[in-house]
Design an enzyme around this catalytic site. Sequence first.
Site, PDB file in Angstrom:
ATOM      1  N   GLU A 178       0.687  -1.281   0.108  1.00  0.00           N
ATOM      2  CA  GLU A 178      -0.052   0.003   0.065  1.00  0.00           C
ATOM      3  C   GLU A 178       0.866   1.222   0.105  1.00  0.00           C
ATOM      4  O   GLU A 178       2.073   1.214   0.267  1.00  0.00           O
ATOM      5  CB  GLU A 178      -0.867   0.029   1.366  1.00  0.00           C
ATOM      6  CG  GLU A 178      -2.277  -0.469   1.227  1.00  0.00           C
ATOM      7  CD  GLU A 178      -3.276   0.625   0.081  1.00  0.00           C
ATOM      8  OE1 GLU A 178      -2.571   1.484  -0.589  1.00  0.00           O
ATOM      9  OE2 GLU A 178      -4.386   0.525   0.225  1.00  0.00           O
ATOM     10  N   ASP A 179       0.084   2.396  -0.582  1.00  0.00           N
ATOM     11  CA  ASP A 179       1.012   3.618  -0.677  1.00  0.00           C
ATOM     12  C   ASP A 179       1.016   4.202   0.874  1.00  0.00           C
ATOM     13  O   ASP A 179       1.674   4.566   1.570  1.00  0.00           O
ATOM     14  CB  ASP A 179       0.461   4.761  -1.405  1.00  0.00           C
ATOM     15  CG  ASP A 179      -1.272   4.883  -1.501  1.00  0.00           C
ATOM     16  OD1 ASP A 179      -1.649   4.100  -0.669  1.00  0.00           O
ATOM     17  OD2 ASP A 179      -1.549   5.674  -2.068  1.00  0.00           O
ATOM     18  N   ASP A 210      -4.367   4.976   6.305  1.00  0.00           N
ATOM     19  CA  ASP A 210      -4.905   5.987   6.828  1.00  0.00           C
ATOM     20  C   ASP A 210      -6.068   5.705   8.023  1.00  0.00           C
ATOM     21  O   ASP A 210      -5.659   5.257   8.853  1.00  0.00           O
ATOM     22  CB  ASP A 210      -5.889   7.052   5.748  1.00  0.00           C
ATOM     23  CG  ASP A 210      -6.253   8.334   6.298  1.00  0.00           C
ATOM     24  OD1 ASP A 210      -5.561   8.783   6.994  1.00  0.00           O
ATOM     25  OD2 ASP A 210      -7.244   8.709   5.632  1.00  0.00           O
ATOM     26  N   ARG A 229       1.278  12.752  -8.547  1.00  0.00           N
ATOM     27  CA  ARG A 229       1.755  11.359  -8.524  1.00  0.00           C
ATOM     28  C   ARG A 229       3.135  11.211  -8.902  1.00  0.00           C
ATOM     29  O   ARG A 229       4.032  10.248  -8.402  1.00  0.00           O
ATOM     30  CB  ARG A 229       0.801  10.090  -9.235  1.00  0.00           C
ATOM     31  CG  ARG A 229      -0.531  10.094  -8.825  1.00  0.00           C
ATOM     32  CD  ARG A 229      -1.009   8.715  -9.264  1.00  0.00           C
ATOM     33  NE  ARG A 229      -2.706   8.596  -9.278  1.00  0.00           N
ATOM     34  CZ  ARG A 229      -3.154   8.147  -8.325  1.00  0.00           C
ATOM     35  NH1 ARG A 229      -2.502   7.878  -7.275  1.00  0.00           N
ATOM     36  NH2 ARG A 229      -4.424   8.178  -8.115  1.00  0.00           N
TER      37      ARG A 229
HETATM   38  P1  IMP Z   1      -7.743   4.266   4.214  1.00  0.00           P
HETATM   39  O1  IMP Z   1      -8.715   3.290   3.677  1.00  0.00           O
HETATM   40  O2  IMP Z   1      -8.437   5.443   4.901  1.00  0.00           O
HETATM   41  O3  IMP Z   1      -6.797   3.557   5.085  1.00  0.00           O
HETATM   42  O4  IMP Z   1      -7.204   4.947   2.990  1.00  0.00           O
HETATM   43  C1  IMP Z   1      -6.544   3.921   2.254  1.00  0.00           C
HETATM   44  C2  IMP Z   1      -6.323   5.107   0.872  1.00  0.00           C
HETATM   45  O5  IMP Z   1      -6.426   6.310   0.775  1.00  0.00           O
HETATM   46  C3  IMP Z   1      -4.303   5.075   0.496  1.00  0.00           C
HETATM   47  O6  IMP Z   1      -4.375   3.716  -0.258  1.00  0.00           O
HETATM   48  C4  IMP Z   1      -4.711   6.235  -0.510  1.00  0.00           C
HETATM   49  O7  IMP Z   1      -5.126   5.801  -1.667  1.00  0.00           O
HETATM   50  C5  IMP Z   1      -5.681   7.160   0.214  1.00  0.00           C
HETATM   51  N1  IMP Z   1      -5.249   8.168   0.887  1.00  0.00           N
HETATM   52  C6  IMP Z   1      -5.403   8.200   2.327  1.00  0.00           C
HETATM   53  N2  IMP Z   1      -4.662   9.281   2.713  1.00  0.00           N
HETATM   54  C7  IMP Z   1      -4.067   9.879   1.941  1.00  0.00           C
HETATM   55  C8  IMP Z   1      -3.118  10.812   1.558  1.00  0.00           C
HETATM   56  O8  IMP Z   1      -2.725  11.586   2.445  1.00  0.00           O
HETATM   57  N3  IMP Z   1      -2.810  11.463   0.259  1.00  0.00           N
HETATM   58  C9  IMP Z   1      -2.985  10.554  -0.700  1.00  0.00           C
HETATM   59  N4  IMP Z   1      -4.045   9.413  -0.551  1.00  0.00           N
HETATM   60  C10 IMP Z   1      -4.363   9.182   0.417  1.00  0.00           C
HETATM   61 MG    MG Z   2      -4.395   3.676  -2.371  1.00  0.00          MG
END
Ligand code: IMP
Ligand code: MG
Length: 174
Positions: free
Chosen positions: A95-96, A99, A161
Site C-alpha cells: 500500500e501507499d 489512513d 503522483r
Molecule cells: P484508508 O482506507 O483510509 O486507510 O485509506 C487508504 C487509501 O486512501 C490510501 O491507499 C490512499 O490511496 C488514500 N489516502 C489516504 N490518505 C491519503 C493522503 O494523505 N494522500 C493521498 N492519498 C491518501
Molecule cells: Mg491507495
Amino acid sequence: MKLTPLIDASAIAERVAELGRTITHDYLGQELVIVPVLKGSYVFAADLARHIDLDISIDFLGVRSYGDERESTGVVRITHDLSHPIEGKHVILVEDIIDTGLTVAYLRQNLVTRNPASLKIASLLHKPSRTRVPVDIDYLGFTVEDVFIVGYGLDCGQRFRNLPYLAAVADAKA
Ligand code: IMP
Ligand code: MG
C-alpha cells in the site's frame, strides 16, 4: 495548491532499500508474490521490488475507496482483480498509505479467503492518528502526521503522483 516538502527522494530511497533487504532476508528460499494496490503504490512497489533479491512475481489489485475526495467512504470497490490465484503462495500486499485502515482491512479479509500460504502488509506511510480499524503493518516506511500527502505515487484529485518526493498539501480540496 501549496505543497510543503516532507520527505525527500534520498530519504525515501534509503528507507525503501532497507525494507527490500528485510523482506529478502525474511523470505529467503521462498516464492513471493508482491501485490501492489493501484494506483497509489505503483512507485513505491516498483522501487521496493528492485530491492528484493528473490524470485518474485507481481500481480496488481485496483481499488477505489475515496473517489476523488479526501475522506474514506468506508466502501472499498475492487476495480481490477489479481490475474493469478494466490492459493498456497506467500503474499505481500503493498500500500501507499494506511489512513483509516478501512481499505487494507477489507483487502486482507478478501485475500485471506483465497488461502495464501501467508499474507503480510507493506505500506510506505501510516497515519496512526486517523485509525478506525487497527492494522498490523509488517513493513512500514514512515509514520506521518494527520496531513494530506502527495507525491511518489500518491495523488490529490489524480495530481502530483509524479513528484519524486513526498509533500504535504495545505489546501487539499480536490
Ligand atoms: P484508508 O482506507 O483510509 O486507510 O485509506 C487508504 C487509501 O486512501 C490510501 O491507499 C490512499 O490511496 C488514500 N489516502 C489516504 N490518505 C491519503 C493522503 O494523505 N494522500 C493521498 N492519498 C491518501
Ligand atoms: Mg491507495
